[in-house]
Design an enzyme around this catalytic site. Sequence first.
Site, PDB file in Angstrom:
ATOM      1  N   ASP A  20     -60.402   0.339 -24.822  1.00  0.00           N
ATOM      2  CA  ASP A  20     -60.291  -0.897 -25.600  1.00  0.00           C
ATOM      3  C   ASP A  20     -61.240  -0.785 -26.784  1.00  0.00           C
ATOM      4  O   ASP A  20     -62.460  -0.901 -26.628  1.00  0.00           O
ATOM      5  CB  ASP A  20     -60.648  -2.105 -24.726  1.00  0.00           C
ATOM      6  CG  ASP A  20     -60.556  -3.417 -25.503  1.00  0.00           C
ATOM      7  OD1 ASP A  20     -60.470  -3.380 -26.752  1.00  0.00           O
ATOM      8  OD2 ASP A  20     -60.591  -4.485 -24.856  1.00  0.00           O
ATOM      9  N   HIS A 135     -70.786 -16.786 -26.162  1.00  0.00           N
ATOM     10  CA  HIS A 135     -69.361 -17.039 -26.455  1.00  0.00           C
ATOM     11  C   HIS A 135     -68.607 -17.651 -25.276  1.00  0.00           C
ATOM     12  O   HIS A 135     -67.487 -18.126 -25.442  1.00  0.00           O
ATOM     13  CB  HIS A 135     -68.657 -15.737 -26.839  1.00  0.00           C
ATOM     14  CG  HIS A 135     -69.175 -15.124 -28.108  1.00  0.00           C
ATOM     15  ND1 HIS A 135     -69.186 -15.819 -29.308  1.00  0.00           N
ATOM     16  CD2 HIS A 135     -69.722 -13.909 -28.367  1.00  0.00           C
ATOM     17  CE1 HIS A 135     -69.708 -15.029 -30.246  1.00  0.00           C
ATOM     18  NE2 HIS A 135     -70.052 -13.879 -29.703  1.00  0.00           N
ATOM     19  N   HIS A 174     -72.757 -13.433 -34.493  1.00  0.00           N
ATOM     20  CA  HIS A 174     -71.518 -14.150 -34.186  1.00  0.00           C
ATOM     21  C   HIS A 174     -71.819 -15.617 -33.896  1.00  0.00           C
ATOM     22  O   HIS A 174     -72.911 -15.951 -33.446  1.00  0.00           O
ATOM     23  CB  HIS A 174     -70.827 -13.532 -32.959  1.00  0.00           C
ATOM     24  CG  HIS A 174     -70.465 -12.088 -33.131  1.00  0.00           C
ATOM     25  ND1 HIS A 174     -71.286 -11.071 -32.710  1.00  0.00           N
ATOM     26  CD2 HIS A 174     -69.379 -11.499 -33.697  1.00  0.00           C
ATOM     27  CE1 HIS A 174     -70.713  -9.899 -32.991  1.00  0.00           C
ATOM     28  NE2 HIS A 174     -69.565 -10.133 -33.603  1.00  0.00           N
ATOM     29  N   ASP A 265     -77.240  -8.026 -33.464  1.00  0.00           N
ATOM     30  CA  ASP A 265     -76.155  -7.503 -34.292  1.00  0.00           C
ATOM     31  C   ASP A 265     -76.264  -8.041 -35.713  1.00  0.00           C
ATOM     32  O   ASP A 265     -75.482  -7.685 -36.589  1.00  0.00           O
ATOM     33  CB  ASP A 265     -74.785  -7.820 -33.673  1.00  0.00           C
ATOM     34  CG  ASP A 265     -74.706  -9.198 -33.054  1.00  0.00           C
ATOM     35  OD1 ASP A 265     -75.575 -10.042 -33.370  1.00  0.00           O
ATOM     36  OD2 ASP A 265     -73.778  -9.443 -32.263  1.00  0.00           O
ATOM     37  N   TYR A 305     -75.452  -3.877 -31.255  1.00  0.00           N
ATOM     38  CA  TYR A 305     -74.621  -2.742 -30.852  1.00  0.00           C
ATOM     39  C   TYR A 305     -74.995  -1.427 -31.516  1.00  0.00           C
ATOM     40  O   TYR A 305     -74.410  -0.400 -31.226  1.00  0.00           O
ATOM     41  CB  TYR A 305     -73.139  -3.095 -31.097  1.00  0.00           C
ATOM     42  CG  TYR A 305     -72.823  -4.408 -30.433  1.00  0.00           C
ATOM     43  CD1 TYR A 305     -72.674  -4.471 -29.051  1.00  0.00           C
ATOM     44  CD2 TYR A 305     -72.795  -5.595 -31.165  1.00  0.00           C
ATOM     45  CE1 TYR A 305     -72.464  -5.693 -28.417  1.00  0.00           C
ATOM     46  CE2 TYR A 305     -72.586  -6.812 -30.533  1.00  0.00           C
ATOM     47  CZ  TYR A 305     -72.424  -6.856 -29.163  1.00  0.00           C
ATOM     48  OH  TYR A 305     -72.243  -8.046 -28.540  1.00  0.00           O
TER      49      TYR A 305
HETATM   50  N1  Q9C Z   1     -64.717  -6.960 -35.228  1.00  0.00           N
HETATM   51  C1  Q9C Z   1     -71.666 -10.763 -28.856  1.00  0.00           C
HETATM   52  O1  Q9C Z   1     -72.233 -10.249 -29.803  1.00  0.00           O
HETATM   53  N2  Q9C Z   1     -65.123  -8.638 -31.141  1.00  0.00           N
HETATM   54  N3  Q9C Z   1     -70.348 -10.736 -28.755  1.00  0.00           N
HETATM   55  C2  Q9C Z   1     -65.041  -8.985 -32.491  1.00  0.00           C
HETATM   56  C3  Q9C Z   1     -64.309  -8.209 -34.697  1.00  0.00           C
HETATM   57  C4  Q9C Z   1     -65.916  -9.455 -30.291  1.00  0.00           C
HETATM   58  C5  Q9C Z   1     -69.558 -10.134 -29.778  1.00  0.00           C
HETATM   59  C6  Q9C Z   1     -64.071  -8.144 -33.217  1.00  0.00           C
HETATM   60  C7  Q9C Z   1     -67.366  -9.378 -30.537  1.00  0.00           C
HETATM   61  C8  Q9C Z   1     -68.113 -10.144 -29.481  1.00  0.00           C
HETATM   62  C9  Q9C Z   1     -72.435 -11.376 -27.757  1.00  0.00           C
HETATM   63 ZN    ZN Z   2     -72.977 -11.071 -31.527  1.00  0.00          ZN
END
Ligand code: Q9C
Ligand code: ZN
Length: 672
Positions: A20, A135, A174, A265, A305
């Site tokens: 994924d 989230h 985010h 991030d 990340y």
């Molecule tokens: N590029 C947290 O940082 N995918 N969650 C987004 C767009 C989900 C991030 C795709 C990213 C979740 C905790």
């Molecule tokens: Zn995030």
Amino acid sequence: MGTALIYDEEMTKYKLLWVDPVCKIEVPERLTVSHQALIKSGLADRCVSVPVREATDEDILLVHSEEYLEAVKKTPYMTLEDLQVFTLKYGDVYFHPNIYHCAKLAAGAALQLVDSVMTGKVRNGMALVRPPGHHSMRSAANGFCVFNNVAIAARYAKQKYDLKRVLIVDWDIHHGQGVQYCFEDDPSVLYFSWHRYEHQKFWPNLRESDYDAVGKDKGVGFNVNVPWNKVGMTNSDFLSIFCHILLPVAYEFCPDLVLVCAGFDSAIGDPEGEMSASPDVFAHLTHLLMNLAGGKLCAVLEGGYNLTSLPQSVCQTVQTLLGDPAPPSANLTGPCRSALETLHCVRSAHLPYWSCLSHAAELPTSDVSTKRAKLTEGKAPQAGEEEKKSAAVAEWPEPPRRVPPPVRTAAVLPDGVACPDRCQRFSSSEDPGPATVRKLRETFFRDANDGGALHTLVTLTALVEKMLKNEVGSGLALVSNVPAALACAARHVAAALNKRVLVVCVGDRMEVIPGTEDGKTVLVQFSSHESDEQKGKYEVPVCLKKGCSDVPGFMQAVLSLLLPLGYEFDPSLVLLVRTAGCEVCDSAWQQLTGLLQGLAQGHTLVLMHEEEKSHVATTVSRLLGDAAPPLGPLRAPLADHMEAVERIRHRLQTEWKLLQTTTTGCGECGES
Ligand code: Q9C
Ligand code: ZN
């Protein structure tokens, strides 16, 4: 009072079991590299290690529905195909047979942290957890999150410790929509989030992530969204939002506890955020929050990340929680145009709810809202309409080591005044030599022949030198002649050592002030002395009538004028001077002292008159990094003071870019 560190290897024991591309960045190594970096840097050893626990059903049900909890409970027994099917019910998340166990530990870690802080076992702390939380929603996993760790912690803290107000600062890149939904009608939880938005084109692509989602019903005004509409945001953009939105609102709110959705991030190198903020910006963000709620701050890991910038950012955060001096705030060049647009929109949207923003200009709605309309209609913004901000470069220097000085705080005190604990009485052992003595005598005591005062100046000069060599962190001196001491110390830094010095005076206007012509000295003087003099860029008289006794007005000046100016100037030393007739109340003085510690790597020298010895103990405590006592929820600042602060910001914002809050310059005169 220490710093808690909560970590358990168990939380590394789940991972993505199928292909994924969206989820592949959420790896166990995120936690191991962060923890390893804390160990390697010696920071982990300095923390109080607190064990995790599993959150109970009761804890989880503070935020989530029974149906959802029961569904997640079944995941440990599912086959790989069952897990994949279950995962498909939600967005951008994956399940694993061990993730339910880890999610209970992640939420439980946040609760252990809250308990450690609220019972006074530690002052603050950080929990390194997986899965993240912000989230996840009442009945849905989302964005790598299963249970909403921080939302659960906020409800738990309110219930168990009877807290009236909790602040959640979400600096992850985010939008923590799960946290927003949980508290949007609740005025007891103030939720602040900045997030990559790009006019709704960035995940999770929600209309309600925009700046005009301010909360609902009783909670209106208690949800603060700061959407970034471009990538590549820098330290300046981040600090600007703190100085001009978050901190004023947070001080007005006056939380009993601060929870941080600490996602990294938002740092440079991150594949999700694509921002350009360096890892050491988190030291400043952390520091700026540490004088709220009496220092009660719980940081809980969310995203992050890039396996290089993540551990660096975690270390910066934890080292700041431990009380080590902040890194220099170099290269702040002011917010970019897009950030200013955001800043302006957020301030305008919240102006009805927060007195500290009541002077923010009304939104000239045309520009930004048009863009949104275009988007919802499905039309792309015109090509070439605006320059594209370039994304982060993938390389950045490792943050320099922050070395705490051997002597944290030193004091120059007259005989008979006791030196507070943990503070070293300072006396100059070195003979300054006849040339220095002659020079000091000629400069400061041409007419007098005061051997004692001369000795004080020699001592101060030596102390300043030691501070700049990082042999001493901060200092305090009780002197008989404040103006002479100030002039001597300031000139020594600026002229002799050729370093930048920020002079902050509070109280009566002084006659002898150091010259600012050299560009090495910035003087900010808070007094009741009315002055419409148009001073230059380096001299900022702030007139607060009633001798700064208007605490909200004083804090406004500190947060939205002094701090951004100080950060942009990036001094090597701060001279904080309390002159006679200083009417600023003790707790505001302490906030000022604490906040200034974020500048000049904590090299603050406080000068006070001998008769002010009753302030020595509390001031030294701030210099040592202890949190200042809270001010209580702030009323509206006096209109005169707001106007004075706005006038000065307007006058100086072409020179000091961090003072800007709009793209258009002054709303009244149309100047830009
Ligand atoms: N590029 C947290 O940082 N995918 N969650 C987004 C767009 C989900 C991030 C795709 C990213 C979740 C905790
Ligand atoms: Zn995030």
